[in-house]
Design a protein around this motif. Structure first.
Motif, mmCIF file in Angstrom:
data_model
loop_
_atom_site.group_PDB
_atom_site.id
_atom_site.type_symbol
_atom_site.label_atom_id
_atom_site.label_comp_id
_atom_site.label_asym_id
_atom_site.label_seq_id
_atom_site.Cartn_x
_atom_site.Cartn_y
_atom_site.Cartn_z
ATOM 1 N N PHE A 173 0.830 -1.206 0.000
ATOM 2 C CA PHE A 173 0.000 0.000 0.000
ATOM 3 C C PHE A 173 0.868 1.260 0.000
ATOM 4 O O PHE A 173 0.634 2.185 -0.775
ATOM 5 N N TYR B 190 -4.350 -5.347 -1.497
ATOM 6 C CA TYR B 190 -2.953 -5.153 -1.894
ATOM 7 C C TYR B 190 -2.166 -6.459 -1.885
ATOM 8 O O TYR B 190 -1.108 -6.551 -2.473
ATOM 9 N N ALA C 178 -2.175 -2.810 -9.238
ATOM 10 C CA ALA C 178 -2.919 -1.932 -8.336
ATOM 11 C C ALA C 178 -2.913 -0.494 -8.848
ATOM 12 O O ALA C 178 -3.949 0.176 -8.846
#
Length: 76
Positions: free
Chosen positions: A32, A59, A67
């Motif tokens: 993240f 994640y 992502a």
């Protein structure tokens, strides 16, 4: 034949190989933070807002590049 192992030994072997919840959390948190940093560098502020709304488990399921691509698409 094969080597005989006790139930206790098998349990110990499985425990050593499996990730603990803390290790999983650390991986998710690291991913993240890396995604957020890259999005800030790219100037994608709306994608950063989207990134903060995703659960940490998300994640773990996606690579960092995936992502970033998904979050930019969702922000537009």
């Amino acid at each position: 034949m094969g080597e005989l192992t006790s139930r206790k030994d098998k349990k110990k072997m499985g425990k050593d190989m499996a990730m603990t919840n803390r290790e999983k959390f650390n991986i998710c948190e690291k991913n993240f933070l890396e995604v957020r940093e890259k999005l800030y560098e790219m100037g994608e502020d709306f994608a950063v807002a989207r990134a903060c709304k995703k659960p940490l488990k998300w994640y773990m399921e996606h690579t960092i590049d995936e992502a970033i691509t998904i979050l930019i698409q969702e922000a537009n």
